[in-house]
Scaffold this active site. Sequence first.
Site, PDB file in Angstrom:
ATOM      1  N   GLU A  84      -2.210   1.003  -6.837  1.00  0.00           N
ATOM      2  CA  GLU A  84      -3.208   1.704  -7.661  1.00  0.00           C
ATOM      3  C   GLU A  84      -3.567   3.097  -7.138  1.00  0.00           C
ATOM      4  O   GLU A  84      -4.723   3.353  -6.757  1.00  0.00           O
ATOM      5  CB  GLU A  84      -4.473   0.842  -7.790  1.00  0.00           C
TER       6      GLU A  84
ATOM      7  N   GLU B 139      -1.426  -8.039 -10.590  1.00  0.00           N
ATOM      8  CA  GLU B 139      -2.817  -8.488 -10.428  1.00  0.00           C
ATOM      9  C   GLU B 139      -3.436  -8.754 -11.795  1.00  0.00           C
ATOM     10  O   GLU B 139      -3.259  -7.958 -12.719  1.00  0.00           O
ATOM     11  CB  GLU B 139      -3.701  -7.424  -9.751  1.00  0.00           C
TER      12      GLU B 139
HETATM   13  C1  FCB Z   1      -7.894  -3.973  -7.896  1.00  0.00           C
HETATM   14  C2  FCB Z   1      -7.499  -3.977  -6.440  1.00  0.00           C
HETATM   15  C3  FCB Z   1      -7.677  -5.312  -5.765  1.00  0.00           C
HETATM   16  C4  FCB Z   1      -8.906  -6.043  -6.224  1.00  0.00           C
HETATM   17  C5  FCB Z   1      -9.030  -6.029  -7.725  1.00  0.00           C
HETATM   18  C6  FCB Z   1     -10.231  -6.737  -8.232  1.00  0.00           C
HETATM   19  O1  FCB Z   1      -8.205  -2.694  -8.302  1.00  0.00           O
HETATM   20  O2  FCB Z   1      -6.153  -3.595  -6.313  1.00  0.00           O
HETATM   21  O3  FCB Z   1      -7.627  -5.116  -4.376  1.00  0.00           O
HETATM   22  O4  FCB Z   1     -10.022  -5.537  -5.582  1.00  0.00           O
HETATM   23  O5  FCB Z   1      -9.018  -4.728  -8.207  1.00  0.00           O
END
Ligand code: FCB
Length: 438
Positions: A155, A346
């Site tokens: 990110e 994620e």
């Molecule tokens: C993302 C991050 C991860 C976690 C989630 C909720 O932005 O990559 O580490 O904190 O959010």
Amino acid sequence: MDFTWGVATSAYQIEGAAAEDGRTPSIWDTFSREVVGETGDVACDHYHRMPEDVRLIKKLGVGAYRFSTSWTRVQPNGRGPGNPAGLAFYDRLVDELLANGIEPWLTLYHWDLPQELEDAGGWTARDTAYRFADYSALVFDRLQDRVRNWGTVNEPWCVAYLGYEHGVFAPGRRDPAAAVAATHHLLLAHGLAARLVKTPGNSVSIPLNIGTATPASDDPLDVAAAWRADGNVARIFLDPIRHGRYPADVVEDLAARGHRLPVRPGDMEIIAAPIDMLGVNFYFGQDFAGRDLDGNTVDAAGRPVVREIKPDVPQTDLGWPITPDRFTTLLLRLHRDYGYPLVVTENGAVFEDHPDAGGFVEDTERTAYLAAHIDAVGAARALGADVRGYFAWSLMDNFEWAEGYAKRFGLVHVDYRTQRRTPKRSALWFADRLTSAP
Ligand code: FCB
């Protein structure tokens, strides 16, 4: 099954052992102490409980585990030789995973920049990209014989904009020009690392938080605002990686604000280094309007208004709108516009958990969130998007950055007093869900 199911974590959020075996502070050690008020000093104590945690992952039945290596554990102070004790930890982790039939998915950078490098300019300094390449080489040399899946920079938008412009993440700077410089240097760091880890048989990816910028209406002003927002979060990263150039409209927008991406000859070729997959971190979608609340279309500085509007839908306990339909749209859009195979690196949600006397959490809402988003992946696949995997965020409750420990994303509950881990209902549900692809 031709689909990878996994769970994800990151080093600073779970490891603890912050000052052990030669590890030195990262920007998150500093920021958590000075601003958040809770730190990753102990976190889930994963550094000492790693074999137990690998057993937990195995019990879930997933085939893959996404984790990150801590830069200052591997290379204290961000320069010089590798730290044998730090490298040995990841060595043991990888061996433990493989011995349990779990494929390691390694992310090289999940936000823990060595504090010394921040003191020397952090991501605004071009040299940081080259420091990152050196550190990546240390990790790669040690683990390349066993790790096939390599992620570069997690990110970069959050690192550059939340960290250097909005000041809400480490290093807490509030300087828009710094964020623009950081954007380019993070991309350069990605490209240098991608070149390094791209060897036959390896898969290289970058996990991006791309979001969805949906126009609030058909009004051309809203459509233009959404396109601008998309440029600033998605295309500013995706176009250089895919096509080796920044989008012209984004460059123009930046110039109108007096900013310039510090591109040097040869950089764009490095940034466009081939990758095998795009990692997609998705939590919620956003809408954008081209008018402010008073109906103005330009702001005080004469720039077009880009106003974020939260979709009017139920939210998680972080106030994030629940928008699985947008997830399908995003996956289809990435497939159509960029053509990469995709993997969801994620996805997950915060809801207030109420453990019973035995520590069990009946997290109906989190389970529903996961189910809806996995269905959304299925819908995208059915419509032709090449989505090859799904990693739930997160294996267990952990240090949620600026939110500290109050907000829980885990499939497994962690009692921070005893470090006891208890799978929640969502974990049991997830384990059942894994028998077929979405
Ligand atoms: C993302 C991050 C991860 C976690 C989630 C909720 O932005 O990559 O580490 O904190 O959010």
